[in-house]
Design a protein around this motif. Structure first.
Motif, PDB file in Angstrom:
ATOM      1  N   UNK A  69      76.637  28.400  86.804  1.00 29.12           N
ATOM      2  CA  UNK A  69      76.260  28.154  85.409  1.00 29.12           C
ATOM      3  C   UNK A  69      74.795  28.521  85.193  1.00 29.12           C
ATOM      4  N   UNK A  70      73.960  28.115  86.126  1.00 26.12           N
ATOM      5  CA  UNK A  70      72.531  28.384  85.996  1.00 26.12           C
ATOM      6  C   UNK A  70      72.283  29.894  85.953  1.00 26.12           C
ATOM      7  N   UNK A  71      73.006  30.640  86.823  1.00 32.85           N
ATOM      8  CA  UNK A  71      72.830  32.094  86.860  1.00 32.85           C
ATOM      9  C   UNK A  71      73.256  32.717  85.538  1.00 32.85           C
ATOM     10  N   UNK A  72      74.345  32.203  84.939  1.00 30.99           N
ATOM     11  CA  UNK A  72      74.814  32.754  83.660  1.00 30.99           C
ATOM     12  C   UNK A  72      73.760  32.504  82.581  1.00 30.99           C
ATOM     13  N   UNK A  73      73.217  31.279  82.549  1.00 28.94           N
ATOM     14  CA  UNK A  73      72.284  30.919  81.482  1.00 28.94           C
ATOM     15  C   UNK A  73      70.950  31.641  81.659  1.00 28.94           C
ATOM     16  N   UNK A  74      70.418  31.618  82.889  1.00 31.49           N
ATOM     17  CA  UNK A  74      69.055  32.106  83.081  1.00 31.49           C
ATOM     18  C   UNK A  74      68.980  33.543  83.597  1.00 31.49           C
ATOM     19  N   UNK A  75      70.123  34.081  84.122  1.00 29.86           N
ATOM     20  CA  UNK A  75      70.078  35.385  84.754  1.00 29.86           C
ATOM     21  C   UNK A  75      69.395  35.273  86.109  1.00 29.86           C
ATOM     22  N   UNK A  76      69.465  36.363  86.849  1.00 33.02           N
ATOM     23  CA  UNK A  76      68.798  36.317  88.157  1.00 33.02           C
ATOM     24  C   UNK A  76      68.408  37.741  88.527  1.00 33.02           C
ATOM     25  N   UNK A  77      67.127  37.945  88.812  1.00 32.24           N
ATOM     26  CA  UNK A  77      66.627  39.284  89.157  1.00 32.24           C
ATOM     27  C   UNK A  77      67.151  40.311  88.163  1.00 32.24           C
ATOM     28  N   UNK A  78      67.998  41.249  88.641  1.00 30.99           N
ATOM     29  CA  UNK A  78      68.474  42.319  87.754  1.00 30.99           C
ATOM     30  C   UNK A  78      69.591  41.854  86.823  1.00 30.99           C
ATOM     31  N   UNK A  79      70.090  40.629  87.018  1.00 27.36           N
ATOM     32  CA  UNK A  79      71.136  40.136  86.109  1.00 27.36           C
ATOM     33  C   UNK A  79      70.496  39.492  84.885  1.00 27.36           C
TER      34      UNK A  79
END
Lengths: 382, 380
Positions: free
Chosen positions: B332-342
Motif C-alpha cells: 500500500x505504501x509503495x502504491x501511495x508514495x511510489x518508490x525510486x522509478x515507480x
C-alpha cells in the motif's frame, strides 16, 4: 346601529388577571423577559392595525368597489393603532435592556460601533415617534374622513382618499420597514436582510385580512352587515389564500439565500432557530402559516364558506403571533420561553385588544353609508 | 330548410330580457341553451345551469404533479445520478430544489389551465364557429345579447326552436347552418403551419442577431453578463498573478484522497487492509491493476510489463519471495508514495481503489503459487 351591550365581565377579569401577571413578570421573571413580551405585543398590535389600514388604503388606491361594504371593518380595526402608540412609547424603555445596539457594550463592538448613530436610543426614539405621527395622520385622513362621510355624505372624501392613497403607500412602506428593522431585526443588529420589511408586511397584511374576515363573520352572526354576501367573503378568502403563498415565498427566499451563501453572520439567525426546541417551532410555523391555510382555502367553496373562513382566520392570527414570537423570543437566548409570564401578557393584551375592538365595532355605521360606491359594492357578484 | 342546422340564435335587447328567457328555453328542452354576450353577466352561470368546470381540479393535480416531478428530477440528478458537492452542501439539499419546484409547479399549472381550457374543454381547434359567421355576430360583440338553442341530436327542429325563442322574447331569430366539420389536418395545412413557424423563427432570429450585433448598447440587461467572474483557462484581474485559475491552497486534499501512510514504508507495515475480500472488491482491484500497474509490472505481476528498455528501470517482480512475504501495508505504501522509478499513485487512486489493488496483487501472487489446497472448492 345596535344597542351598546355591557362589557362582558370575563374580558375585564382577564385583563385584570393579566395585568397582575404582567407586573409580576417584571419582578419575578426579570426585566428582559418582561420587555421581550412587551415588544411582542406592541409589534402584534401595531402590525394588525397597520395591516388593516393597508386594506383600507388599497381600496382607495385601486378604486375597488367590491370592498366598500366591508371597508368599515378594517377602518375600525385600524384604530388599534391608537392604543398601540402608548404601548410603543413605553416599549422604548425596552431598548437599553433588549437591543444590543443601544447598550454601552456596543461602543466596543466593531460592527455595532459603526451603526451607533442609527441604533442609539435617541435616534431610535425619534424614528418611532416619527412613525407614530405618520400613522396618526394616515388614520385621520382615511378613517376619520370616512367616519365623517357617514354624516356628511360628501363624495369629496373619495377624491381626497384616492389622492392620499399613493402617499399612504409610501408612508406605509416606511413605517412597516421601520417597525421591522428597528423593533424586530434590531434585536440582532449584526444580522440584516434586505427583504425583512417585506416579510413583516406579508404577515401584517395577512393578520389584517384575517381580523377583517373574523370581525365580519362575528358581526354577521349578530345579524349586522346585511347585504354582504358570499361573493365578498370569497374575495377576502382569495386574498388570504394568495398571501399565505406570498408570505412563504418571501420567508423562504430569505432563508434560502442565507442558507446557500452560508455566511456566518447571516446564517446564525437560522442556526439559532433550527436548534433544539426552536426547530419544532420553525416547522410548526411553516405548517400553520402556510401549508394548513393554503390547503384549507384551495377550493372555491372553501373561500366563501363562513365556517371554514372563520377557522382559517383564527389560525392565521395565531400563526402571526407565533411568527412574531419566533422572531423576537430567540433574542432572550436559550430555548423557547413559555410560561405564566407569556400567558399573563397574552391575557392582558388579548383582553385589551378585544375590548378595544368591541368598542371600535360600534364606531360609525356598520357600512360606509356616505360612500357613493356603496350600492355598487353591494351589487358586487363574482 | 333541408340543410342541417347547428343552432338557432335569438337576439335580445337587454340582459334582463335574456335572463328571463333562459328558464323558459331550458324548460322547453329543444336543445342546449347557450348564451353569447358582449360582457360577463352576473348569475348567468347559475341560470344556464352550467356544471362546475373541472379545470380547477385539473390544475391542482397537475400543479402537485409539477412539484413532485421537479423534486424527483432534481433529486435523481443531484443525489443519485451525478452527485457533485456544491458550496459544501449535501447532494440531496431540498432547499436548493424549491425554486425550481415552484417554477415547474407554475408551469404545469398554467399549461394545464391554458391548454386544458382550449383543447380539452373548448374542443379546439375548431375553425369558424358558426356563431362567428352569423349576421348577429357584430351586435353580439357590441350591444346585444344572444341565446342559442344548439342542436343536441339529429331530431333537432330548427323551426320549433325559432318559435320558442320568439315566444321567450327574442327580437330577432337567425338559423345557423351546421359547420363544415371536415378534417382540417390536411397536408396543406400542416405545411403552411410549419412554414410559418419556420419563417417566424428566421425573422425573429435574424432580427435579434442583427440588433445585438449592430446595436450592442441596446441589450436590455447585462449585469449578469458583465459581472466580474473567473473563467477556466482565462486571464483575470481578480487575482494578483493575473490567472483566473488558481492552484489549490497547499495541503488541499480532494474528497476520498486523504493522505495515509505518510511515514516510512516500515511504519506502514502495520496497516491493515480495511476492505473485505469480496467479488466486487477484487473486480475493482483488477480494473485498477490493469489500468495503472500492468504496463510496468505485467499481467501476472512478474515484472514483465509491456514497457520497453527506454523506460530505463526494472519494475519489481512482485512474484518474488520478498514481495510475497510483504505485509499489505508495505505494498500500500509503495502504491501511495511510489518508490525510486515507480511513480506515486496517491493522486490517481482513491483510498478504496488503493486497498482493492493491494488485494488483487495478493490474488495474483497466490494464483502463481497455487497449492493443492487451493483447488478445494470453498463453499460460498
Amino acid at each position: 346601529m345596535s344597542q351598546q351591550k355591557p362589557t362582558p365581565p370575563i374580558l375585564l377579569g382577564a385583563v385584570a388577571l393579566g395585568a397582575a401577571g404582567v407586573l409580576g413578570t417584571y419582578f419575578a421573571a426579570g426585566p428582559e423577559r418582561f420587555w421581550a413580551n412587551w415588544v411582542l405585543w406592541f409589534v402584534l398590535m401595531f402590525t394588525l392595525g397597520l395591516g388593516s389600514l393597508f386594506i383600507v388604503a388599497l381600496e382607495h388606491l385601486v378604486s375597488a368597489k367590491w370592498s366598500v361594504p366591508v371597508r368599515r371593518i378594517p377602518e375600525r380595526l385600524a384604530t388599534l393603532l391608537l392604543p398601540a402608540i402608548p404601548v410603543g412609547l413605553i416599549a422604548l424603555c425596552a431598548v437599553p435592556v433588549l437591543y444590543p445596539g443601544s447598550r454601552p457594550e456596543a461602543a466596543h463592538h466593531p460592527i455595532l460601533a459603526g451603526k451607533a448613530f442609527w441604533l442609539s436610543l435617541p435616534f431610535f426614539s425619534a424614528r418611532t415617534v416619527f412613525a407614530f405621527v405618520l400613522v396618526v395622520i394616515a388614520l385621520a385622513v382615511l378613517v376619520g374622513g370616512s367616519l365623517k362621510q357617514d354624516v356628511s355624505k360628501d363624495p369629496a372624501f373619495n377624491f381626497r382618499a384616492r389622492k392620499f392613497a399613493p402617499a399612504f403607500m409610501a408612508i406605509f412602506a416606511l413605517v412597516i420597514t421601520l417597525v421591522a428593522f428597528d423593533w424586530i431585526s434590531g434585536l440582532t443588529p449584526e444580522w440584516y436582510s434586505d427583504i425583512f420589511g417585506v416579510y413583516i408586511f406579508a404577515g401584517a397584511f395577512l393578520s389584517g385580512l384575517a381580523a377583517t374576515a373574523l370581525s365580519l363573520l362575528y358581526l354577521q352572526g349578530e345579524g349586522r352587515l346585511e347585504g354582504v354576501r358570499q361573493d365578498h367573503l370569497y374575495n377576502l378568502g382569495a386574498f388570504l389564500f394568495a398571501f399565505t403563498v406570498f408570505w412563504s415565498y418571501i420567508g423562504f427566499a430569505q432563508y434560502m439565500l442565507m442558507w446557500y451563501a452560508n455566511m456566518p453572520d447571516e446564517v446564525i439567525y437560522y442556526k439559532v432557530r433550527l436548534a433544539g426546541a426552536w426547530r419544532a417551532i420553525t416547522f410548526a410555523l411553516a405548517a400553520l402559516h402556510f401549508i394548513l391555510p393554503f390547503f384549507a382555502l384551495v377550493t372555491r367553496d372553501a373561500k366563501r364558506d363562513p365556517k371554514r373562513l372563520r377557522r382559517v382566520a383564527i389560525l392565521m392570527l395565531s400563526a402571526h403571533v407565533l411568527d412574531m414570537y419566533w422572531l423576537i423570543f430567540p433574542a432572550l437566548g436559550g430555548s423557547p420561553r413559555f410560561g405564566w409570564p407569556e400567558l399573563s401578557f397574552a391575557l392582558f393584551f388579548l383582553g385589551g385588544i378585544l375590548l378595544w375592538i368591541r368598542g371600535a365595532m360600534e364606531r360609525g355605521e356598520d357600512m360606509p353609508v356616505g360612500d357613493p360606491f356603496l350600492r355598487e359594492g353591494l351589487e358586487f357578484r363574482l | 330548410m333541408s340543410k342541417k342546422s347547428y343552432a338557432v340564435l335569438g337576439l335580445f335587447d337587454t340582459p334582463d330580457a335574456l335572463m328571463h328567457a333562459i328558464p323558459k328555453l331550458r324548460a322547453a328542452k329543444l336543445g342546449t341553451v347557450e348564451a353569447y354576450t358582449p360582457y360577463p353577466i352576473h348569475g348567468i352561470d347559475e341560470a344556464l345551469g352550467l356544471r362546475r368546470s373541472p379545470l380547477g381540479g385539473m390544475v391542482l393535480v397537475m400543479g402537485v404533479l409539477g412539484a413532485l416531478t421537479a423534486f424527483g428530477f432534481q433529486y435523481w440528478i443531484s443525489a443519485i445520478d451525478y452527485p457533485i458537492i456544491t458550496g459544501g452542501k449535501s447532494a440531496a439539499s431540498w432547499e436548493a430544489f424549491v425554486p425550481i419546484m415552484f417554477e415547474v409547479t407554475v408551469l404545469f399549472a398554467t399549461f394545464t389551465a391554458g391548454l386544458g381550457m382550449l383543447l380539452l374543454l373548448n374542443r379546439l381547434p375548431f375553425f369558424g364557429h358558426p356563431v362567428l359567421s352569423s349576421k348577429a355576430m357584430k351586435s353580439i360583440t357590441r350591444d346585444r345579447y344572444a341565446l342559442a338553442l344548439e342542436a343536441e341530436s339529429e331530431t333537432f327542429d330548427s323551426a320549433a326552436a325559432a318559435q320558442a325563442l320568439e315566444a321567450a322574447g327574442a327580437a330577432e331569430v337567425e338559423v345557423l347552418p351546421a359547420p363544415d366539420r371536415s378534417p382540417f389536418l390536411t397536408s396543406d395545412y400542416i405545411l403552411r403551419t410549419l412554414g410559418s413557424i419556420f419563417v417566424a423563427c428566421l425573422v425573429a432570429g435574424l432580427g435579434i442577431y442583427s440588433l445585438i450585433k449592430w446595436f450592442p448598447l441596446l441589450a436590455p440587461m447585462k449585469y449578469m453578463q458583465d459581472q466580474p467572474r473567473l473563467n477556466a483557462q482565462k486571464a483575470s484581474t481578480f487575482f494578483k498573478d493575473g490567472h483566473g485559475m488558481q492552484p489549490p491552497v497547499p495541503g488541499t486534499v480532494a474528497r476520498g484522497y486523504l493522505p495515509t501512510a505518510t511515514g516510512t514504508q516500515e511504519a506502514a507495515a502495520t496497516l491493515v487492509n480495511p476492505l473485505p475480500r469480496t467479488k466486487e472488491v477484487f473486480a475493482q482491484g483488477r480494473k485498477v491493476y490493469s489500468n495503472r500497474c500492468e504496463v510496468c509490472h505485467g499481467a501476472l505481476a512478474n515484472g514483465a510489463g509491456s514497457l520497453t528498455a527506454a523506460y530505463g528501470a526494472k519494475p519489481a517482480n512482485l512474484q518474488a519471495q520478498q514481495f510475497r512475504d510483504y505485509p499489505d501495508g508495505k505494498i500500500y505504501w509503495a502504491v501511495v508514495n511510489g518508490k525510486n522509478a515507480m511513480p506515486a499513485h496517491a493522486a490517481y487512486l482513491t483510498e478504496p481503489q488503493r486497498w482493492a489493488v493491494v488485494h488483487y496483487v495478493r490474488a495474483l501472487q497466490r494464483a502463481q503459487n497455487a497449492t493443492d489446497e487451493d483447488l478445494k472448492v470453498v463453499a460460498p
